[in-house]
Scaffold this motif. Structure first.
Motif, PDB file in Angstrom:
ATOM      1  N   PHE A  51      38.346  34.165  28.543  1.00 55.55           N
ATOM      2  CA  PHE A  51      39.448  35.042  28.969  1.00 55.55           C
ATOM      3  C   PHE A  51      39.443  35.213  30.491  1.00 55.55           C
ATOM      4  O   PHE A  51      40.450  35.019  31.165  1.00 55.55           O
ATOM      5  N   ARG A  54      40.396  32.025  32.364  1.00 56.12           N
ATOM      6  CA  ARG A  54      41.830  31.710  32.310  1.00 56.12           C
ATOM      7  C   ARG A  54      42.647  32.645  33.197  1.00 56.12           C
ATOM      8  O   ARG A  54      43.595  32.217  33.859  1.00 56.12           O
ATOM      9  N   VAL A  55      42.283  33.935  33.208  1.00 50.80           N
ATOM     10  CA  VAL A  55      43.006  34.887  34.068  1.00 50.80           C
ATOM     11  C   VAL A  55      42.821  34.490  35.531  1.00 50.80           C
ATOM     12  O   VAL A  55      43.781  34.482  36.311  1.00 50.80           O
ATOM     13  N   ARG A  58      44.894  31.451  36.486  1.00 44.69           N
ATOM     14  CA  ARG A  58      46.326  31.739  36.597  1.00 44.69           C
ATOM     15  C   ARG A  58      46.661  32.631  37.789  1.00 44.69           C
ATOM     16  O   ARG A  58      47.729  32.537  38.379  1.00 44.69           O
ATOM     17  N   GLU A  81      47.405  36.823  28.706  1.00 51.17           N
ATOM     18  CA  GLU A  81      46.158  36.240  28.205  1.00 51.17           C
ATOM     19  C   GLU A  81      45.596  37.034  27.026  1.00 51.17           C
ATOM     20  O   GLU A  81      44.990  36.462  26.116  1.00 51.17           O
TER      21      GLU A  81
END
Length: 455
Positions: A51, A54-55, A58, A81
């Protein structure tokens, strides 16, 4: 639900929301806080790692929308997310099969399979207009069969009888044959609780699964076990082809680790949340709405759906007619409004879905508890019909009698009458069609504004 996680994330993201631009440094600090918040919520470590990664990917170098500040853009990324981790959108039951569509309930002991079977039967009957049959193949737990029979009777769905001396496979085979013969749309099979390490019991549920040939195999698990819920679901999925998960006792789980871990670890969607003991306390799981709740933005769509389902249309029309005839709003009407609020999961159930309510101080939340509503109901029930219709009659000696009859104090009666007067004023504004005035009145009724004064 998710109170701890919501509180931590809301504080963390508030710190970044005012930033003019996102830099590696301020993202790093915020992500550390987000990571800690997720770990404290008992989210599984692989889920947290993925998590946060990915945050970060982005957020760094993201194009910021002109209508948003970089901080708001970051919150938007976190929300997206969170939704992705939990499964993007609600996955409904796949009942498009030759009737009966068989739903098999599996899980550990004490997870709430039997009550979930009943709740699911009620939901399918009332919302999906299905003809539902339930059967218990739990021949090990004393009174398990009787429990499901009683539940089915209370809910108003049909029960297929079975006994503890039968074999589970025979019970299921007979139930499927009966459901076909009597044209049932759905057959829900409740099974015995078992541990995934008990080979004999796992072999038995494989046989039951083969006999039932279900379109849905739902794993029922207690949300309060946190990331363990996801791990046991994975172990079951290695034996049974699970199609989804029901998380129970979510109302008692302030962390939310299970909801955020299950999809990532098992690859199976959470389909329902058990949010209380009542037979209608089963909600379809909407990842987007849950993500919104976790970030303190509320869940207005679910609130509207609750209103549509629980508001008594006849009563609402009668009240509207009363207004037309300028008859006003009395304590009898106030009582019916309180009862409808209770049907929607009580005041806290409603506040949980209101935007910004996670920011309410605890002392205010304590004032808006459902015990207070029970007390208000008891006070009104202790009044005569004439007093309900004409509250102005309620003076000194009457107040003492009402307080004694409801097991409360005179000041409790006074407080209720004050709240009723405010509600009455709001209803008059509605009557005149002044929506702005009404909204102003509603603000005054929220905690801190007078509707729920300090004790």
């Amino acid at each position: 639900m998710f109170e701890n996680l919501s509180e931590r994330l809301s504080k963390t993201l508030k710190n970044i929301s005012g930033r003019g631009r996102l830099t590696d440094d301020n993202i790093k600090d915020t992500l550390r806080e987000v990571r800690m918040a997720l770990l404290e919520a008992d989210v599984a470590l692989p889920v947290v790692r993925d998590f946060v990664k990915r945050v970060k990917e982005r957020a760094v170098g993201t194009e910021v929308s002109k209508s948003l500040t970089p901080g708001q853009e970051f919150i938007k990324i976190v929300q997206a997310e969170l939704e992705a981790v939990m499964g993007e959108s609600n996955e409904e039951l796949d009942l498009a099969a030759q009737p009966p569509a068989v739903i098999l309930m599996a899980g550990l002991q004490g997870a709430g399979k039997t009550t979930s079977a009943g709740k699911l039967g009620k939901l399918l009957k009332e919302r999906n207009k299905k003809k539902v049959l339930v059967v218990s193949a739990d021949v090990y737990r004393p009174a398990a069969i009787k429990q499901l029979q009683t539940l089915a009777s209370d809910i108003g769905i049909d029960f297929f009888p079975s006994t503890a001396d039968q074999k589970p496979v025979d019970i299921v085979t007979d139930a499927v044959a009966h459901a076909k013969l009597k044209f049932y749309d759905v057959l829900i099979v409740d099974t015995a609780g078992r541990l995934h390490v008990d080979e004999e019991m796992m072999d038995e549920i494989k046989d039951v699964h083969a006999a039932a040939n279900p379109v849905e195999t739902l794993f029922v698990v207690d949300a309060m076990t946190g990331q363990d819920a996801a791990n046991t679901a994975k172990a079951f999925n290695d034996t049974l082809p699970l199609t989804g998960v029901i998380l129970t006792k979510v109302d008692g789980d302030a962390r939310g680790g299970a909801a955020l871990s299950v999809r990532h670890i098992t690859g199976k969607p959470v389909k329902f949340l058990g949010v209380g003991e009542k037979t209608d306390a089963l909600e379809p799981f909407h990842p987007d709405r849950v993500a919104s709740r976790i970030l303190g933005m509320g869940d207005v769509l679910s609130l509207i759906e609750d209103l549509e389902r629980n508001v008594d249309k006849d009563q609402a029309e009668k009240l509207a007619q009363k207004f037309k005839e300028k008859k006003g709003f009395d304590l009898e009407d106030f009582l019916s409004q309180l009862k409808q609020m209770k049907n929607m999961g009580g005041m806290m159930g409603m506040l949980d879905k209101m935007p910004g309510m996670s920011q309410l101080p605890d002392n205010m939340k304590d004032q808006v508890n459902d015990k207070m509503f029970n007390q208000m109901e008891a006070i009104i029930n202790s009044m005569t019909k004439g007093e309900r219709e004409r509250p102005e009659l309620i003076k000194g000696s009457r107040k003492k009698r009402i307080a004694a009859g409801s097991g409360t104090q005179v000041q409790d009666v006074n407080r209720l009458l004050k709240q009723f007067t405010q509600m009455q004023k709001m209803m008059k504004k509605m009557q005149k069609g002044g929506m702005k005035n009404m909204m102003r009145q509603m603000k005054g009724m929220m905690p801190g504004g007078g509707m729920f004064p300090g004790r």
